[in-house]
Design a protein around this motif. Structure first.
Motif, PDB file in Angstrom:
ATOM      1  N   ILE A   1       0.820  -1.210   0.000  1.00 26.72           N
ATOM      2  CA  ILE A   1       0.000   0.000   0.000  1.00 26.72           C
ATOM      3  C   ILE A   1       0.854   1.260   0.000  1.00 26.72           C
ATOM      4  O   ILE A   1       0.571   2.219  -0.719  1.00 26.72           O
ATOM      5  CB  ILE A   1      -0.963  -0.010   1.198  1.00 26.72           C
ATOM      6  N   LEU A   2       1.943   1.271   0.774  1.00 33.12           N
ATOM      7  CA  LEU A   2       2.783   2.465   0.817  1.00 33.12           C
ATOM      8  C   LEU A   2       4.272   2.123   0.781  1.00 33.12           C
ATOM      9  O   LEU A   2       4.989   2.566  -0.110  1.00 33.12           O
ATOM     10  CB  LEU A   2       2.482   3.289   2.083  1.00 33.12           C
ATOM     11  N   ARG A   3       4.735   1.303   1.718  1.00 31.16           N
ATOM     12  CA  ARG A   3       6.172   1.057   1.854  1.00 31.16           C
ATOM     13  C   ARG A   3       6.797   0.494   0.595  1.00 31.16           C
ATOM     14  O   ARG A   3       7.923   0.843   0.243  1.00 31.16           O
ATOM     15  CB  ARG A   3       6.413   0.101   3.037  1.00 31.16           C
ATOM     16  N   GLU A   4       6.087  -0.397  -0.111  1.00 29.32           N
ATOM     17  CA  GLU A   4       6.573  -0.939  -1.370  1.00 29.32           C
ATOM     18  C   GLU A   4       5.502  -0.785  -2.442  1.00 29.32           C
ATOM     19  O   GLU A   4       5.264  -1.691  -3.249  1.00 29.32           O
ATOM     20  CB  GLU A   4       6.969  -2.408  -1.211  1.00 29.32           C
ATOM     21  N   ASN A   5       4.865   0.389  -2.474  1.00 29.96           N
ATOM     22  CA  ASN A   5       3.816   0.626  -3.466  1.00 29.96           C
ATOM     23  C   ASN A   5       4.379   0.394  -4.864  1.00 29.96           C
ATOM     24  O   ASN A   5       5.421   0.946  -5.212  1.00 29.96           O
ATOM     25  CB  ASN A   5       3.287   2.055  -3.353  1.00 29.96           C
ATOM     26  N   PRO A   6       3.723  -0.445  -5.673  1.00 35.33           N
ATOM     27  CA  PRO A   6       4.291  -0.799  -6.980  1.00 35.33           C
ATOM     28  C   PRO A   6       4.437   0.371  -7.942  1.00 35.33           C
ATOM     29  O   PRO A   6       5.300   0.346  -8.819  1.00 35.33           O
ATOM     30  CB  PRO A   6       3.303  -1.840  -7.517  1.00 35.33           C
ATOM     31  N   VAL A   7       3.619   1.399  -7.789  1.00 35.11           N
ATOM     32  CA  VAL A   7       3.651   2.536  -8.713  1.00 35.11           C
ATOM     33  C   VAL A   7       4.548   3.656  -8.204  1.00 35.11           C
ATOM     34  O   VAL A   7       5.413   4.159  -8.932  1.00 35.11           O
ATOM     35  CB  VAL A   7       2.228   3.084  -8.951  1.00 35.11           C
ATOM     36  N   PHE A   8       4.376   4.040  -6.942  1.00 35.70           N
ATOM     37  CA  PHE A   8       5.095   5.194  -6.410  1.00 35.70           C
ATOM     38  C   PHE A   8       6.467   4.873  -5.834  1.00 35.70           C
ATOM     39  O   PHE A   8       7.311   5.760  -5.700  1.00 35.70           O
ATOM     40  CB  PHE A   8       4.252   5.883  -5.334  1.00 35.70           C
ATOM     41  N   VAL A   9       6.700   3.627  -5.475  1.00 34.76           N
ATOM     42  CA  VAL A   9       7.969   3.251  -4.857  1.00 34.76           C
ATOM     43  C   VAL A   9       8.807   2.367  -5.776  1.00 34.76           C
ATOM     44  O   VAL A   9       9.967   2.660  -6.064  1.00 34.76           O
ATOM     45  CB  VAL A   9       7.737   2.537  -3.506  1.00 34.76           C
ATOM     46  N   LEU A  10       8.195   1.284  -6.266  1.00 37.69           N
ATOM     47  CA  LEU A  10       8.917   0.371  -7.149  1.00 37.69           C
ATOM     48  C   LEU A  10       8.951   0.863  -8.586  1.00 37.69           C
ATOM     49  O   LEU A  10       9.702   0.353  -9.415  1.00 37.69           O
ATOM     50  CB  LEU A  10       8.282  -1.024  -7.102  1.00 37.69           C
ATOM     51  N   ILE A  11       8.131   1.863  -8.900  1.00 37.19           N
ATOM     52  CA  ILE A  11       8.048   2.466 -10.242  1.00 37.19           C
ATOM     53  C   ILE A  11       7.807   1.391 -11.307  1.00 37.19           C
ATOM     54  O   ILE A  11       8.538   1.284 -12.305  1.00 37.19           O
ATOM     55  CB  ILE A  11       9.326   3.293 -10.583  1.00 37.19           C
ATOM     56  N   LEU A  12       6.789   0.583 -11.095  1.00 39.34           N
ATOM     57  CA  LEU A  12       6.399  -0.453 -12.049  1.00 39.34           C
ATOM     58  C   LEU A  12       5.013  -0.127 -12.616  1.00 39.34           C
ATOM     59  O   LEU A  12       4.247   0.617 -12.013  1.00 39.34           O
ATOM     60  CB  LEU A  12       6.369  -1.826 -11.368  1.00 39.34           C
ATOM     61  N   GLY A  13       4.710  -0.684 -13.771  1.00 39.57           N
ATOM     62  CA  GLY A  13       3.391  -0.467 -14.365  1.00 39.57           C
ATOM     63  C   GLY A  13       3.163   0.963 -14.810  1.00 39.57           C
ATOM     64  O   GLY A  13       2.039   1.457 -14.804  1.00 39.57           O
ATOM     65  N   THR A  14       4.230   1.633 -15.241  1.00 36.82           N
ATOM     66  CA  THR A  14       4.126   3.047 -15.626  1.00 36.82           C
ATOM     67  C   THR A  14       3.234   3.252 -16.843  1.00 36.82           C
ATOM     68  O   THR A  14       2.459   4.213 -16.901  1.00 36.82           O
ATOM     69  CB  THR A  14       5.523   3.621 -15.913  1.00 36.82           C
ATOM     70  N   CYS A  15       3.325   2.360 -17.824  1.00 38.49           N
ATOM     71  CA  CYS A  15       2.543   2.514 -19.059  1.00 38.49           C
ATOM     72  C   CYS A  15       1.036   2.528 -18.788  1.00 38.49           C
ATOM     73  O   CYS A  15       0.349   3.481 -19.160  1.00 38.49           O
ATOM     74  CB  CYS A  15       2.923   1.414 -20.051  1.00 38.49           C
ATOM     75  N   PRO A  16       0.465   1.500 -18.131  1.00 39.73           N
ATOM     76  CA  PRO A  16      -0.974   1.555 -17.848  1.00 39.73           C
ATOM     77  C   PRO A  16      -1.340   2.668 -16.872  1.00 39.73           C
ATOM     78  O   PRO A  16      -2.450   3.195 -16.918  1.00 39.73           O
ATOM     79  CB  PRO A  16      -1.283   0.181 -17.258  1.00 39.73           C
ATOM     80  N   THR A  17      -0.403   3.018 -16.002  1.00 40.60           N
ATOM     81  CA  THR A  17      -0.671   4.091 -15.043  1.00 40.60           C
ATOM     82  C   THR A  17      -0.925   5.405 -15.758  1.00 40.60           C
ATOM     83  O   THR A  17      -1.887   6.120 -15.476  1.00 40.60           O
ATOM     84  CB  THR A  17       0.507   4.254 -14.062  1.00 40.60           C
ATOM     85  N   LEU A  18      -0.076   5.747 -16.707  1.00 37.75           N
ATOM     86  CA  LEU A  18      -0.223   7.013 -17.429  1.00 37.75           C
ATOM     87  C   LEU A  18      -1.355   6.949 -18.454  1.00 37.75           C
ATOM     88  O   LEU A  18      -2.028   7.941 -18.701  1.00 37.75           O
ATOM     89  CB  LEU A  18       1.088   7.370 -18.128  1.00 37.75           C
ATOM     90  N   ALA A  19      -1.574   5.773 -19.037  1.00 35.82           N
ATOM     91  CA  ALA A  19      -2.557   5.660 -20.117  1.00 35.82           C
ATOM     92  C   ALA A  19      -3.997   5.617 -19.628  1.00 35.82           C
ATOM     93  O   ALA A  19      -4.907   6.092 -20.327  1.00 35.82           O
ATOM     94  CB  ALA A  19      -2.265   4.416 -20.950  1.00 35.82           C
TER      95      ALA A  19
END
Length: 228
Positions: free
Chosen positions: A14-32
């Motif tokens: 949820i926060l400590r290892e958030n996949p988007v904000f911390v691990l920076i994964l799934g950027t393409c679907p996040t922005l799209a």
């Protein structure tokens, strides 16, 4: 599994290892898919469903899948669950299916799902893997929802398609475009980093152990480690 350990596995995404904000994964679907709240939630829950199911299934088969071909096997499992989600949405949620378009199929190669399969589900029990999938899924949904809320409210003057007073006539159209998405994404990463004081992930030492290419790299991994 202790209750405290279970809670830690569930909450870390949820926060400590958030996949988007911390691990920076799934950027393409996040922005799209964060131009609107509805599309963001649809993508978030679809990804979460695939993540939980693939985590559980891969954990069940972790002692059966040969180490040398584990990545192709993981992708086949993930692709199977993505296909089921596509079929379900096409049959019962056609509007969301059309809204997500090609990004629904691209869940198959989402780094979040493959990353959790490799780093967690392939090494832990079914129960822990299910909790990890739920936690990471919730973190992904919340990340997409927060970005989409900012972008839709400011860029379209609405929330979940509902026009908002004043804002509906004073839109910042760039927020629904790629530059606006990158701007909001960067700001959210900075905010999360500030809230956690930049200590969300502990430094880990990596090695060649478990690398499928270790036997053919001719000591490349060891040499790289010595150079450090």
């Amino acid at each position: 599994m202790s209750k405290q350990n279970n809670l830690s596995v569930l909450l870390k995404g949820i926060l400590r290892e958030n996949p988007v904000f911390v691990l920076i994964l799934g950027t393409c679907p996040t922005l799209a898919t964060t131009t609107s709240v509805i599309s963001a939630l649809a993508m978030g829950f679809a990804t979460m469903a695939v993540l939980i199911c693939s985590n559980v299934f891969i954990s069940m088969l972790r002692k059966v899948i040969p180490d040398e071909v584990r990545i192709p096997c993981y992708i086949v499992v993930i692709a199977g669950f993505v296909t089921l989600v596509q079929m379900f949405m096409h049959a019962f949620l056609p509007e969301l299916y059309e809204m997500l378009g090609v990004y629904l199929a691209l869940i198959t190669v989402n780094c979040i799902i493959l990353g959790r399969a490799e780093m967690f589900a392939g090494k832990n029990s079914v129960g822990k893997s299910a909790l990890d999938g739920i936690g990471m899924g919730i973190g992904f949904v919340l990340a997409l929802l927060s970005i989409a809320t900012i972008r839709e409210v400011l860029g379209a003057g609405s929330f979940a398609g509902i026009p908002l007073p004043i804002l509906s006539t004073h839109k910042i159209s760039i927020m629904t475009q790629a530059p606006g998405g990158l701007l909001v994404y960067g700001i959210m990463i900075a905010v999360v980093n500030k809230l956690t004081h930049g200590k969300v992930i502990k430094k880990k030492e990596f090695s060649c152990a478990g690398c499928p290419s270790a036997s053919v790299c001719h000591g490349g991994c060891a040499e790289a480690k010595e150079d450090k």
